[in-house]
Structure formats: structure tokens, C-alpha cells
Design an enzyme around this catalytic site. Structure first.
Site, PDB file in Angstrom:
ATOM      1  N   ASP A   7       0.840  -1.176  -0.053  1.00 19.10           N
ATOM      2  CA  ASP A   7       0.129   0.193   0.071  1.00 19.10           C
ATOM      3  C   ASP A   7       0.820   1.292   0.081  1.00 19.10           C
ATOM      4  O   ASP A   7       1.936   1.196   0.599  1.00 19.10           O
ATOM      5  CB  ASP A   7      -0.988  -0.155   1.495  1.00 19.10           C
ATOM      6  N   GLU A  41       0.803  -0.077  -4.888  1.00 19.17           N
ATOM      7  CA  GLU A  41      -0.345   1.062  -5.034  1.00 19.17           C
ATOM      8  C   GLU A  41       0.442   2.421  -5.080  1.00 19.17           C
ATOM      9  O   GLU A  41       0.832   3.016  -4.046  1.00 19.17           O
ATOM     10  CB  GLU A  41      -1.313   1.043  -3.950  1.00 19.17           C
TER      11      GLU A  41
END
Length: 409
Positions: A7, A41
Site C-alpha cells: 500500500d 499502489e
């Protein structure tokens, strides 16, 4: 576990990610788990963005040891399916071509339709709102539920067959959508894009598409890492070919009204090919086919015949091991044939850190070709700077005898 999603990777130092992924790759190999995958991401990562903070995503995707989620693909696909002004199948085709030139291994980057940070594509297709949350403040499509579901099916076929590794967010398989505004006035955004599953519909067309094309991806070298070639395109229809050796997959997508088109330069033998999805079929004769496509219809056909056009092309995977690099430096392959630059450093082929410090890439080469090659490190912008050659004799092979070839620093 086969992969790790990282993330907010845009806020992490690249050298740390290189070391971290390298250590895990090495450990996974030591326990017999080769092929472990990382993807991160980087919100805003796109082949279209080459400047500013998000412009750094391209270098990160190419050299960090971790692939990235391709937000540029997702945004382009949504705009085409919603039908926003100026966004057509030509736009999608242009993006697919561009990502091949920007990403060292675009087949390694992750393509997707939905994720937990943005309103679902089903929401954007059906709503008439103008604010859907981060990165998505464009007018919705105001489509009916049934029509939007057909558009999602079309998007799933594209996502599962273009170059890249598809990621399917839970709920897409049953056309999830939510039209509630959050405290920021964003329709269908956090937390309404993370709703509980109302069930698990294994009878939906979307589920069937994911399953069928997921099975295709497992068995098809053309879909896994084959070339992408546009065969026919206008504002509403895109027909493209994926090709590796004698494995050929042809995909047709139509978002517009029913239409009949003639597609040329089809590299499969004469015959009738039933579509892997839906009920259509394609008759090929003399490298041509006439396709009749209904609105929002997709057709996917496959040929594995040794009689396919250009059967003399072989897909060869090149790997360079122990490719530790410094900032601004990447690993390239170079050799005695034009496809490898003819020993010219300025024409060497940049490859990707698929399992850093292991770098690799697949190239299509003619059959029965004697190849000599080496791994080389060089500066990404100055071919003569920071050059380090693989030591020892040249790596050698004949393209008829192998599908993989390895070098090491």
C-alpha cells in the site's frame, strides 16, 4: 501466499523496496517458491504521466523490484465505458500501445477496474453525479443497470486479455455499485466502495467471464506475455491480437451499436472459431474475417495450430541474475542479432527487475537462430555511463532448442 500488495508505495524509498523484495525473492527460491510477485499502489501511476511526483512511478515500476497498479489503464477504461467526451476505443488502443513503450515490462504491471480507494466502476456507469472521490471527479454515465452490467462485462474482457496481470476487486463479479454520498459529498466512495458482500453470485456473466478468461490466462503464453497488435479500431470497436509462438488469441470489443466489420491480417489458419465467451463465432479465410458484433459484445478466439501465420517465431525468456544496480542504472541485454542491438550499447534492450536482483524479459525471435548475448548494466539515459558487462564467455543458444536463457553478473 503467492504475492504481496504494498500500500502507498509512492511514499517508500526505492532502495529499501529493492532490498526488501530481493531478500524475499531469495528466500522464496530457497524454499522452492519461485515466481513470487510484488505489486504496489502508487495512486496516479500511469503511462501518460511522465512529470511531477507521479511521473516517478514509471522509473519505480521499471527498477524497484515491484510492479505497480496501472491507474492509467483503469482511468482510460472507465472513461471509454462511461462514454465521456473524447474517450473512444482509439483512446484505449493508444494507451495500450504507449504503456508498452513506457514500462520495461508492461505485461508485469497490474491492470484493474475497481479498487478500495475509488468509487466502483458500476457506480460511475450508472450514476449522474460529478464527484466520485479521489482521482475521479468526472460526470457519471447515467446508464441503466442492465446496460451498465454489459459494459462491466466488456471491461472485464479487456482487463483479462490485455498485457498485464489482472487484479479483480471483490464485488465486481456481481456488479456491485453504491450511490450513497460520504461526508465529503463523494458518491460511492470510501466507505461505500468497501461494503459487505451481499452474497457470492457464481451464476453472473461477470463471474463466468472471470473464470473462463482466468483459465485461458493459465494456459496461454499469448495472454501471459505475448505481443499486442491492433487489428481494427474505430471509436466504438477495438480488435486486437495477442501472439506468442503458435499461440494466438484475438479479442474484439464493441461498445457501440451493432456493426459488421471486415478484419484483415488475421494470423490464424482458415476455419471457424467459436468464441470462448458468449455465443458468437468467427470464420477465418485467407487471413480475413467478417465479424458481426452486437452492442457491448466481446468475442475471444484462440488458435494453437502449427499452421498459424508466422509459426517460425519463438518466444525466448532472457534472465540476468545478480543484477544489483545503483540509482539511474538498469540491466540490459545485448547481442549479435538486431533484436538485441547488434552489440551496440545504445540499442541494448532494457529488461525488468521481475525478482530483483533478477531481471528478465521475453522476446520474439525467428526460429533456428544462433544467438550470442550478454547482460550489461548501464545508465538509463547515458548508454556509456556506469557500464558493467557480464564477465566470461558470451551466452549462446539456438532459438529452436530452448525457451529460456540465463546470464549472471
Amino acid at each position: 501466499m503467492d504475492a504481496i500488495r504494498i500500500d502507498a508505495i509512492k511514499h517508500m524509498d526505492k532502495s529499501f523496496i529493492q532490498k526488501w523484495t530481493s531478500d524475499i525473492y531469495d528466500y522464496s527460491k530457497s524454499i522452492g517458491r519461485e515466481g513470487f510477485f510484488f505489486f504496489g499502489e502508487w495512486f496516479g501511476a500511469s503511462a501518460n504521466t511522465t512529470t511531477g511526483v507521479d511521473g516517478n512511478a514509471i522509473d519505480y515500476a521499471n527498477t524497484s523490484g515491484s510492479a505497480l497498479l496501472d491507474f492509467g489503464f483503469r482511468d482510460t477504461l472507465e472513461r471509454v465505458l462511461v462514454g465521456r467526451s473524447g474517450n473512444t476505443m482509439k483512446t484505449l488502443n493508444s494507451y495500450l500501445i504507449k504503456r508498452q513503450t513506457v514500462f520495461t515490462s508492461d505485461d508485469w504491471q497490474v491492470v484493474f477496474m475497481d479498487n478500495h480507494d475509488m468509487a466502483r466502476i458500476g457506480t460511475a456507469l450508472r450514476s449522474n453525479a460529478t464527484t466520485f472521490g479521489p482521482g475521479n471527479n468526472e460526470t457519471g454515465g447515467s446508464q441503466s443497470e442492465a446496460f451498465a452490467q454489459k459494459r462491466i462485462d466488456l471491461g472485464l474482457v479487456a482487463t483479462m486479455t490485455v498485457r498485464g496481470i489482472p487484479a479483480i476487486y471483490y464485488g465486481t463479479e456481481h456488479y456491485a455499485a453504491n450511490f450513497t454520498s460520504n461526508s465529503f459529498g463523494q458518491v460511492g466512495s470510501d466507505p461505500y466502495n468497501r461494503e459487505k458482500m451481499p452474497g457470492f453470485d457464481t451464476e453472473s456473466e461477470a463471474f463466468s467471464i472471470i473464470k473462463t478468461l482466468g483459465d485461458l490466462r493459465k494456459s496461454s503464453p499469448a495472454i501471459q506475455n505475448g505481443t499486442y497488435t491492433e487489428l481494427w479500431v474505430n471509436d466504438d470497436i477495438l480488435v486486437f491480437e495477442r501472439h506468442s509462438g503458435n499461440d494466438i488469441v484475438i479479442v474484439a470489443l464493441n461498445r457501440g451499436e451493432a456493426n459488421t466489420i471486415n478484419v484483415k491480417n488475421i494470423a490464424v489458419p482458415n476455419g471457424v472459431y467459436p468464441s470462448l465467451i458468449g455465443n458468437n463465432s468467427v470464420s477465418v479465410a485467407n487471413k480475413q474475417a467478417t465479424l458481426t458484433l452486437m452492442q457491448n459484445e466481446a468475442v475471444v478466439i484462440r488458435s494453437q495450430s502449427d499452421d498459424a501465420e508466422n509459426p517460425t517465431v519463438q518466444s525466448i525468456n532472457f534472465t540476468c541474475n545478480n543484477g544489483y544496480t545503483i540509482s539511474g542504472q538498469s540491466v540490459y541485454i545485448i547481442g549479435n542479432i538486431p533484436q538485441l542491438g547488434g552489440w551496440d550499447l545504445t540499442k541494448a534492450v532494457k529488461i525488468s527487475p521481475t525478482q530483483y536482483p533478477q531481471w528478465s524479459a521475453s522476446l520474439e525471435l525467428p526460429s533456428d537462430l544462433n544467438v550470442e548475448w550478454k547482460c550489461v548494466k548501464r545508465n538509463e539515459t547515458n548508454p556509456t555511463a556506469n557500464v558493467e558487462w557480464q564477465s566470461g564467455a558470451n551466452n549462446q543458444f539456438n532459438s529452436n532448442d530452448t525457451q529460456t536463457t540465463n546470464g549472471s553478473f
